[in-house]
Motif scaffolding. Structure first.
Motif, short mmCIF file in Angstrom:
data_model
loop_
_atom_site.label_atom_id
_atom_site.label_comp_id
_atom_site.label_asym_id
_atom_site.label_seq_id
_atom_site.Cartn_x
_atom_site.Cartn_y
_atom_site.Cartn_z
N ARG A 104 15.30 2.02 57.20
CA ARG A 104 16.03 1.36 58.30
C ARG A 104 15.35 1.46 59.66
O ARG A 104 15.31 0.48 60.40
CB ARG A 104 17.47 1.86 58.34
N PRO A 105 14.79 2.64 60.05
CA PRO A 105 14.13 2.69 61.36
C PRO A 105 12.93 1.75 61.47
O PRO A 105 12.56 1.34 62.58
CB PRO A 105 13.66 4.14 61.49
N ILE A 106 12.35 1.40 60.34
CA ILE A 106 11.19 0.49 60.38
C ILE A 106 11.62 -0.87 60.90
O ILE A 106 10.95 -1.48 61.74
CB ILE A 106 10.55 0.36 58.97
N ALA A 107 12.75 -1.35 60.40
CA ALA A 107 13.23 -2.66 60.85
C ALA A 107 13.58 -2.64 62.34
O ALA A 107 13.27 -3.58 63.08
CB ALA A 107 14.45 -3.07 60.02
N ASP A 108 14.19 -1.52 62.77
CA ASP A 108 14.52 -1.41 64.20
C ASP A 108 13.25 -1.41 65.05
O ASP A 108 13.19 -2.04 66.11
CB ASP A 108 15.29 -0.10 64.47
N TYR A 109 12.25 -0.70 64.58
CA TYR A 109 10.99 -0.61 65.32
C TYR A 109 10.36 -2.00 65.46
O TYR A 109 9.91 -2.38 66.55
CB TYR A 109 10.04 0.33 64.58
N ILE A 110 10.35 -2.74 64.38
CA ILE A 110 9.72 -4.07 64.41
C ILE A 110 10.46 -4.98 65.39
O ILE A 110 9.85 -5.74 66.13
CB ILE A 110 9.69 -4.67 62.98
N ASP A 111 11.78 -4.85 65.40
CA ASP A 111 12.57 -5.64 66.34
C ASP A 111 12.19 -5.31 67.78
O ASP A 111 11.95 -6.20 68.60
CB ASP A 111 14.06 -5.37 66.08
N GLU A 112 12.09 -4.03 68.10
CA GLU A 112 11.77 -3.64 69.48
C GLU A 112 10.33 -3.97 69.85
O GLU A 112 10.04 -4.35 70.98
CB GLU A 112 12.03 -2.15 69.68
N LEU A 113 9.46 -3.83 68.87
CA LEU A 113 8.06 -4.18 69.10
C LEU A 113 7.95 -5.63 69.54
O LEU A 113 7.25 -5.97 70.51
CB LEU A 113 7.25 -3.96 67.81
N SER A 114 8.67 -6.49 68.83
CA SER A 114 8.56 -7.91 69.10
C SER A 114 9.39 -8.34 70.32
O SER A 114 8.88 -8.98 71.23
CB SER A 114 8.99 -8.68 67.86
N THR A 115 10.67 -7.96 70.32
CA THR A 115 11.56 -8.52 71.35
C THR A 115 11.48 -7.76 72.66
O THR A 115 11.97 -8.23 73.67
CB THR A 115 13.03 -8.54 70.88
N TRP A 116 10.88 -6.61 72.66
CA TRP A 116 10.76 -5.90 73.94
C TRP A 116 9.29 -5.73 74.33
O TRP A 116 8.83 -6.31 75.30
CB TRP A 116 11.48 -4.55 73.90
#
Ligand SMILES: [Zn+2]
Ligand SMILES: [Zn+2]
Length: 960
Positions: free
Chosen positions: A705-717
């Motif tokens: 689960r943290p991997i998906a969160d990381y990818i989201d923040e990497l891209s959208t932030w």
């Protein structure tokens, strides 16, 4: 023009790369044998294609070994096939139209067994294709099969070892049999297939010999067992009554009188203890055995006392048929009752039962049909007091779906009950995910451990290595060599149709010993796989012993009472050790509507079509992120896979492409002091740490689960906030180097979960070898700055409130505003600049005590307060227009296919006074010119109509 490949196509290229470069083999061989990590793979049957359940378990079985490989372990992974037993026998029976054991024996066991052998691996090639495509690494070429002579020999060694430890015995017991397969089944198999059914229950009348017209009432849910009745049992201390109704009198337990007689006209004549009934004779319902020559005939049709009689249901009187129930059989042995087996192992009445001879007692098509016939027959004779429908849970054959019968017969057993203490003690050492299974489903099954019936009256299986002599001498054989020496024949194959021919001279008398006919329960074989796959102890002795127990196994929750259990029972029986240290258990995959997945209902998408559409990684990650990896049920949703595809795969591909656009200009060694970069490195290292910790604890879902969160923040932030930095010469290298490092570390973290995507990123970043030959990344503790993390999340909170204020005031983000004030801890300038850019404000100011003023919008959340100035000055208005028009012009540039090298000339026309005025403001027009790479801007006749703040503007763009 080269068409761009879809991600599933990229996956196929990567699959070829792995194969051609033998990456899997290298990933194993690169690691030292002295640093092994042992994983046991439960062998599936190849009698059907893999379904989602296999894919879930297969994903776990890939994920964990890949992780430990990266941690430096040598993880050999060998595929196995379960080859023996009813699943394959049933297929061959159907194909050859064999309906009973007799049919098989008429055809010849050798022909039947060879037919089974030829069909065992019928789907093996399909399995190989699918398993490989799913990105699972396992050696399927050098596979083990439970029918290999080496594997079979190890199983014989297990059997012999148990025999030598006095853990095996042959017994006559009440067990469940399948009348169609004509074999006993173990409690493991029986527990797998209980269904709720409606049967018919009857209360029958047993007339006392000495008191005509007085009937003892007994209740049964299995009327078909009534011809086998030999006694009635009562509780000696229970109180019984005699009830008169009409011309007849009835005897039953006092508590249940109301249940049977309420609303009827009756009289209670008297009461007495059950012990007063003991010894009384009654007239049997059927006279088939009245004159038969039976052992213990003097006790036939007599009332006995028993401790298991209760007043909960029935009449307080139990009909006893020792051949068809556990309690009945025990009582029969205790009270020396006759034993009547009026039903054959084929589930049909024997010839003794004249009126029903040859009839199936539980026909598969209508299991209650025979009971109804018995009921009618007895009713006609006035021997039924009442009848009713009875709903209960009843076991069916796990292979052929026939209703099972409780049936007393001979079988070989492993002594499990007496090993309960050792089983429980060793089970304490096992780590379960989820942990509730340890004490729950698995622990409870161990608590209730019963002796395990391991012999089957079948053909295609590993024969019990037991030779018997008429004189009673028994010999158990533990190896091929031993059999060769004792029989004097060469042994090439251990299957029944070979070894049954071999006789051994008896060492107690002069006769020949013959093998008993049964074969082993196939669970005995899958439970022996740790030994069988290594041909232990005939080969690999030191290697096996150095690596037992296994580090890890994984299967579905149904295996708690099956494979997990038999592995444990055999491990404890042989070595007084648990066979595995960690076990991860998956739940059941249901269709989206919560129903069972059903081929005929077509309520789920074919797994390989899903893979073709979204790729194996999307499917894998979807399953890994779901609690199905923690033994919970999952309603499979294609939308869920699509979401992973879009939010993880496509987003990462976009980030990667973004980096590639600038890569040539990035000095990858550049250091960065920028807070966004430091924030990303903090995030990245925390990700490595968290995923690593969860993987070490076998918490696969919590690791994913943290991997998906990381990818989201990497891209959208990170990427979104850094876009402009990539356009500045001084910033492109620090930003680019940071992004590259993040992507590279991420590809390493992703490698066990999404092996294709990880490889694609790794190699696209310019690495020549495979990501799967790398070590798990070290956590760079120095790069973790918790302060930056806190401040950045404060920044994001301020931005969120600011955007909410804009939204409420209906002021677009493109319209610049003067300032935002915030009240909380003061942030440093770099963070304030991020807020300013994100919110498109000129200034960000920290203030103590925010006050409400006209033209400001306040927002708060927790200890944070912000005030956004909404006043749009003349200056801000023109700036907003620069942005609006820039956006429209750049859209046109894009449509026309202009590159950043191309300059263009703009011609415009408009009726709007405001826009006309805008084009007179040289300062702002110059800003527009720069932002859109225009060579000239002229008024004229524009052709493309666009809207700018609701006003019409026509523009034409030509390459200059
Ligand atoms: Zn069956
Ligand atoms: Zn003998």
């Amino acid at each position: 023009m080269e068409t761009k490949k879809t991600f599933p196509q990229i996956e196929e290229d990567i699959m070829k790369f792995w194969e051609e470069n033998k990456i899997f083999e290298k990933s194993v061989e690169n690691r030292k044998e002295s640093n092994s990590y042992v994983f046991y793979d439960g062998p599936p049957f190849a009698t059907g294609l893999p379904h989602y359940g296999h894919i879930v378990a297969g994903t776990m079985k890939d994920l964990v070994p890949r992780f430990w490989t990266m941690k430096g372990k040598r993880v050999e992974r060998r595929w196995g096939w379960d080859c023996h037993g009813l699943p394959i026998e049933n297929i061959v029976e159907k194909e050859l139209n064999l309906n009973s054991r007799k049919d098989i024996e008429t055809m010849g066991v050798d022909k039947f067994n060879e037919a089974c052998r030829s069909k065992v691996l019928i789907y093996a090639d399909e399995w190989k294709r699918i398993v490989k495509r799913l990105g699972r690494w396992v050696d399927m070429e050098n596979d083990y099969k439970t029918m290999d002579v080496d594997f079979m020999e190890s199983v014989w060694w297990v059997f012999k070892s148990l025999w030598d430890k006095n853990l095996l015995y042959e017994g006559h017991k009440s067990m469940h049999i399948c009348p169609r397969c004509e074999t006993t089944l173990s409690n493991i198999e029986v527990s797998q297939n209980y269904k709720d059914v409606k049967d018919i229950s009857v209360t029958a009348k047993f007339e006392l010999v000495d008191e005509p017209k007085t009937y003892v009432l007994a209740w049964t849910t299995t009327p078909w067992t009534l011809p086998g009745n030999v006694a009635l049992a009562v509780g000696p201390d229970l109180t019984y009554v005699k009830v008169e109704m009409g011309e007849e009198k009835y005897i039953l337990v006092k508590e249940l009188v109301a249940k049977f007689f309420d609303g009827k006209e009756y009289k209670v004549l008297g009461s007495f203890k059950g012990s007063d009934l003991v010894g009384k004779k009654y007239v049997p319902l059927f006279d088939y055995y009245k004159d038969a020559d039976l052992i213990n005939k003097e006790n036939l049709y007599v009332i006995e006392s028993a401790d298991f009689v209760s007043t909960e249901d029935g009449t307080g009187v139990v009909h006893i048929a020792p051949a068809f129930g556990e309690d009945d059989m025990r009582l029969g042995q205790e009270k020396k009752l006759s034993f009547i087996q009026h039903v054959g192992q084929d589930g049909r009445f024997t010839a003794d039962v004249k009126d029903f001879a040859g009839k199936e007692v539980k026909p598969k098509e209508d299991p209650a049909a025979t009971d109804v016939e018995i009921l009618k027959y007895l009713s006609a004779k006035g021997l039924i007091f009442s009848k009713e429908k009875y709903a209960h849970s009843y076991p069916f054959c796990w292979r052929c779906e026939s209703p099972l019968l409780n049936y007393a017969t001979n079988s070989w057993f492993v002594k499990v009950a007496e090993q309960k203490e050792a089983l429980l003690k060793n089970a304490e050492k096992i780590n379960w995910v989820p942990d509730h299974l340890k004490e729950g489903r698995f622990g409870q099954w161990l608590e209730g451990a019963r002796d395990w019936s391991i012999s089957r009256s079948r053909y295609w299986g590993n024969p019990l290595p037991v030779w018997k002599c008429e004189c009673g001498n028994i010999k158990v054989i533990g190896s091929k060599k031993e059999l060769e020496e004792l029989s004097g024949s060469k042994v090439e194959d251990l299957h029944k149709h070979f070894v049954d021919k071999l006789e051994i001279p008896c060492d107690k008398c002069s006769k020949k010993m013959k093998r008993i006919p049964e074969v082993l329960d196939c669970w005995f074989e899958s439970g022996s796989m740790p030994y069988g796959q290594m041909h232990y102890p005939f080969e690999n002795k030191a290697k096996f012993e150095a690596n037992y127990p296994a580090e890890f196994i994984a299967e579905g929750v149904d295996q708690c009472r099956a494979w997990f259990y038999v592995l444990h029972v055999l491990g404890v029986s042989l070595f007084n050790k648990n066979a595995y240290k960690n076990v991860v258990v998956n739940g059941i995959v249901l269709a989206e509507d919560g129903q069972k997945m059903s081929k005929s209902k077509k309520n789920y998408p074919d797994p390989m079509l899903v893979v073709d559409k979204y790729g194996a990684d999307a499917l894998r990650f979807y399953l890994t992120s779901a609690s199905v990896m923690r033994a919970e049920d999952l309603c499979f949703s294609e939308k869920g896979v699509d979401e992973v595809y879009k939010k993880v795969v496509l987003i990462l591909m976009n980030v990667l492409n973004f980096y590639k656009m600038y890569e040539a200009r990035v000095d990858v060694k550049a250091k960065s002091e920028n807070v966004l970069d430091q924030w990303l490195m903090t995030k990245t290292n925390l990700l490595i740490q968290e995923v690593g910790e969860k993987m070490e604890a076998y918490e696969l879902t919590k690791a994913a689960r943290p991997i998906a969160d990381y990818i989201d923040e990497l891209s959208t932030w990170y990427v979104r906030r850094s876009r402009d930095r990539f356009k500045e010469e001084s910033e492109i290298s620090p930003a680019g180097a940071t992004l590259r490092q993040a992507l590279e570390k991420l590809s390493l973290v992703l490698a066990p979960f999404m092996p294709y995507l990880a490889e694609h990123i790794w190699q696209t970043l310019g690495n020549k070898d495979s990501v799967h030959l790398q070590d798990w990344p070290e956590v760079d503790k120095k790069a973790i700055d918790k302060k930056i993390l806190e401040d950045m999340s404060r920044v994001r909170e301020i931005v969120e409130l600011g955007l909410a204020a804009r939204d409420e005031a209906k002021v677009k983000v493109r319209q610049p505003l003067q300032y935002i004030r915030y009240e909380a801890k003061e942030l440093n300038k770099e963070f304030e600049r991020i807020i300013a850019e994100e919110l498109n404000v000129k200034e960000v100011k920290w203030t103590e005590g925010i006050i409400i003023k006209p033209g400001r919008m306040m927002k708060e959340s927790g200890d944070l307060k912000v005030a956004l100035n909404l006043e749009i000055t003349e200056e801000l208005k023109w700036e907003g227009l620069v942005r609006e028009i820039t956006r429209q012009v750049n859209n046109l540039r894009k449509e026309a296919g202009f590159t950043i090298e191309d300059k263009a000339d703009l011609v415009y026309s408009t009726e709007s006074e405001q826009l006309k005025e805008f084009f007179t403001k040289e300062n702002f027009v110059e800003q527009l010119r720069k932002a859109t790479l225009l060579a000239s801007i002229k008024v004229g006749e524009g052709t493309n109509e666009v809207k700018v703040n609701d006003e019409k503007l026509k523009i034409t763009l030509t390459k200059s």
